[in-house]
Motif scaffolding. Structure first.
Motif, short mmCIF file in Angstrom:
data_model
loop_
_atom_site.label_atom_id
_atom_site.label_comp_id
_atom_site.label_asym_id
_atom_site.label_seq_id
_atom_site.Cartn_x
_atom_site.Cartn_y
_atom_site.Cartn_z
N ILE B 285 34.17 29.27 64.98
CA ILE B 285 33.04 28.37 64.76
C ILE B 285 31.86 29.21 64.25
N LEU B 286 31.21 28.72 63.24
CA LEU B 286 30.00 29.41 62.78
C LEU B 286 28.99 28.35 62.31
N THR B 287 27.74 28.73 62.37
CA THR B 287 26.66 27.82 61.93
C THR B 287 26.32 28.13 60.48
N VAL B 288 26.32 27.12 59.65
CA VAL B 288 25.89 27.29 58.25
C VAL B 288 24.52 26.64 58.14
N ASP B 289 23.50 27.43 57.85
CA ASP B 289 22.13 26.91 57.86
C ASP B 289 21.27 27.73 56.90
#
Lengths: 344, 436
Positions: B285-289
């Protein structure tokens, strides 16, 4: 980019080369100029009060000292082919502080000379912002005091009409509160409240302790200064003045007048807290504040000058790098070293 | 009263995706899986161009040295093995696999049949090693090695759910959506270490996650959820240990030397999956922002997916890109290759415009304000270290404990003069290491 079919809008927004620079990639919004602006705003109440007491001439003195300060920094940097940094507003702060240390009757050209001395000799010749070893405005004040002692000691009666052009011989004040304290008595013509609010004579910026305190609170809330230096400086002067009050005066009154006169509030809140010339650790700041306070009282009691604040701060300025070394924080995960002491 | 440490900063949180459910990335056409994603020796490829691979199949192993195997995250055909050069001139090999979109699972993947109570530490450690698990908080240390060196040495296990970097919400969403995998993984790790209880450190800006964890834990007294004050860098393992136990890990030593071991939340989740399903570490899981991303999301992405795949999945770009950061904005690394890969340690991909990420100011001037000294969680003198580094006074840097710096960036974040303190410290460290 080989086999990807990128959306045209995405492709348009991608640069030729991505910027690769070191982390961290975000910054807080605090800059040198935002800090200086807070300081300038903090000094405004005291300035406005002076204009109320002394009329437009007070504003003129500060305006001249500020313009001379900014101009000399600009010209020096241009001449030396350095990057011009006047928009970090530090020269503006120095200029205002130079003006604050002068009487409203001071000839304008002397105010300008003070600013040039502060910026060119004390600040720029030693490496510019962050590298001066003495507080520039304070060093300028002492220089002017020695070079032009009469104009620097001629103060005006508050709420008198100071003319911009005619001679102002008739508005010259009798002794300032500090002179009475030096003589060993409590001033008779004003009370403690008046001294605190600022209904006495003196230099433009040093009169209203109340408004200087308000400015100090503004800077404290905006985290431009911490409480350590003002509290330890003023507290030490208060304690020592009380303990060593002359027998001819009531100790408590003597103490109160002592802290509200002689530019102590201006010095403790705005000058001693100048970043380049104060220690970086909390314990260092306390040592520095106590030292300033002790030397102030010593000079007031034993030396020929009416006030000791300027000299005290300048003397402690010289010790700052050593205080920093002495109060070096103990690094996380290391035991107390032999030379450093625990801070924080 | 929340646990905390001295120093640190409060950057703007930017937790824009904390309420966005994790979404699985649309299957990419190709993945490019690096053979070196962990601390230690790189893997050697065990497949060659033209080979068919299945999802979860081993495609690289470490021959000698510290390391964990690398697995394929998709099923398909090996297209090529490419070599890319890093700035320090290391050559990193990657295996490029073309997706057949069949999602064929490797037949070797089977859940662990033995009940947990009957497993030995060695068996647990071996399964974790074979699953290719390394620290997913960003440190990428092989988890099996961390456990083996800690057995009989540690008495305190801590699960790091702090996630103190701005933007990143991956662990937060994991706690909300799959707390069972975190608690399950932690249970397995406790068995491996022979411990009975562990603490879970969560920052107090994630109270909904705290509730989800407590709900999962139920009445079990194996787990103790500890609320930490939200402050950067609370997620640094040294600061967690200090906040919870008031013990400072000595300079140059590891948490195991003071009896502690800290695991990232998603690492626990990966451990659980290795036992419950037999799945190796092939996705994360990773945050794309970042202000350039049209629709920021928390993405469950296969290892080897490219940054472009992520950008397109998140609605494309809505502003001109200046920087792409792999990791958080404080300690992540700016990338030069828009087609770089998601690896085991990628917790976030941030795409930022010039507005959001200011220019690097090599000529920044120190005004001695002391902000950095107050911010440093390691209690150093950042402003002096920067000054010494700039003047090549490396002996002084060493005397002022430059090697204790964890490069968190707290000093540089708040510097009004724009001095690149961390970078100066990094360059000084290189010279100090060479001095020894």
């Amino acid at each position: 980019m080989d086999n990807q079919n990128i959306d045209k809008k995405t492709a348009d927004r991608l640069p030729e080369l991505l910027t690769v620079s070191a982390s961290p990639h975000i910054r807080s919004s605090v800059t040198t100029s935002s800090i200086m602006l807070t300081v300038i705003i903090a000094m405004l109440p005291a300035l406005l009060w002076s204009i109320y007491l002394y009329g437009i001439r007070a504003l003129l003195v500060v305006a001249v000292s500020t313009i001379a300060s900014v101009a000399s920094e600009f010209l020096y940097q241009k001449l030396m082919k350095q990057k011009v940094t006047v928009n970090d507003l530090s020269a503006v702060v120095t200029g205002i502080l130079v003006g604050f240390n002068l009487s409203p009757l001071i000839p304008l050209w002397i105010a300008a000379v003070g600013s040039v001395f502060a910026i060119v000799i004390v600040k720029q010749l030693f490496g510019g912002i962050g590298k001066n070893f003495l507080n520039p405005a304070l060093a300028a004040r002492v220089f002017l005091f020695i070079a032009f002692s009469k104009p620097m000691s001629t103060f005006a009666e508050p709420l008198s009409n100071i003319s911009l052009f005619k001679s102002n011989a008739d508005v010259i004040a009798s002794a300032t509160p500090m002179a009475s304290l030096k003589a060993g008595t409590v001033p008779s013509d004003i009370n403690i409240i008046q001294s605190f609010i600022g209904q006495t004579s003196g230099c433009i910026g040093e009169i209203s302790c109340l408004l200087l305190l308000c400015g100090g609170l503004v800077m404290l809330v905006r985290r431009v200064i911490t409480w350590h230096i003002p509290i330890s400086f003023i507290g030490t002067v208060a304690l020592l003045s009380y303990l060593f009050a002359p027998r001819t005066a009531d100790a408590a009154s003597f103490m109160m007048f002592s802290i509200f006169s002689g530019g102590l509030f201006l010095g403790a809140i705005f000058m001693a807290t100048d970043y380049a010339t104060c220690p970086m650790t909390s314990s260092g700041k306390l040592i520095y504040g106590v030292g300033c306070g002790a030397i102030t009282v010593f000079i007031r009691f034993f030396a020929g000058f009416n006030e000791g604040v300027s000299f005290a701060i300048l003397i402690m300025n010289l010790l700052v790098w050593y205080i920093d070394k002495l109060t070096r924080p103990r690094p996380f995960g290391k035991i107390k070293s032999k030379k450093g002491e625990t801070s924080k | 009263m929340a646990f905390t440490f001295t120093g640190g900063i409060h950057p703007k949180e930017h937790k824009n995706t904390k309420n966005k459910k994790i979404e699985r990335l649309t299957a990419p056409k190709t993945v490019s899986i690096p053979l070196s994603q962990h601390i230690g020796a790189p893997c050697k490829a065990t497949v060659k161009p033209g080979d068919t691979v299945t999802k979860g199949q081993v495609i690289g192993i470490v021959q000698d040295g510290l390391g964990v195997p690398v697995h394929s995250s998709i099923s398909g055909t090996v297209k090529q093995i490419i070599t890319k050069r890093m700035p320090d001139d290391r050559a990193i090999e990657s295996i490029v696999i073309e997706n057949d979109f069949n999602d064929t699972l490797c037949p070797d993947i089977k859940p662990c049949e033995t009940p947990l109570k009957d497993l030995t530490s060695d068996e647990i450690i071996e399964r974790i090693r074979l699953a290719g698990i390394s620290g997913m908080g960003g440190a990428t240390f092989p988890t099996y090695a961390k456990i083996s060196s800690a057995i009989n040495k540690v008495d305190t296990m801590i699960i790091n759910c702090c996630e103190c970097e701005p933007y990143i919400c991956a662990n937060h969403r994991l706690m909300l959506e799959d707390p069972k995998s975190i608690i399950g993984g932690a249970t397995i790790l406790l068995k491996a270490l022979g411990l009975r209880t562990c603490s879970i450190a969560v920052e107090n800006n994630k109270m909904d996650a705290v509730a989800a964890l407590k709900n999962e834990i139920g009445s079990s007294n194996m787990f103790n959820v500890c609320i930490m004050e939200t402050k950067y860098p609370q997620g640094d393992e040294r600061q967690i240990i200090y906040a919870l136990k008031n013990i400072e890990v000595p300079a140059g030593k590891l948490p195991a030397d003071v009896g502690c071991i800290v695991f990232n939340a998603e690492t626990c989740s990966a451990v659980y999956k290795a036992f419950a399903y037999g799945m190796p570490l092939i996705e994360r899981i990773l945050t794309v922002d970042g202000d350039c991303i049209a629709k920021p999301k928390n993405v469950l992405a296969p290892i080897g997916a490219s940054y472009l795949d992520l950008i397109e999945f998140c609605g494309g770009l809505r502003a001109n890109v200046k920087k792409l950061v792999n990791g958080g904005p404080m300690m992540g690394a700016a990338q030069w290759d828009i087609e770089g890969s998601v690896t085991k340690g990628t917790s976030a991909v941030l795409v930022m415009s010039a507005k959001e990420t200011p220019a690097y100011t090599a000529d920044g001037v120190c005004i001695r304000c002391g902000t950095c000294v107050r911010a440093c969680p390691m209690h150093l003198y950042p402003s002096y270290l920067a000054m010494f580094a700039r003047n090549d006074a490396f002996e002084e840097c060493k005397n002022y404990d430059v090697m204790s710096c964890v490069e968190c960036g707290s000093c540089t974040y708040g510097c009004p003069g724009g001095v690149p303190i961390v970078q100066l410290i990094r360059s000084a460290k290189v010279r100090v290491r060479a001095m020894k």
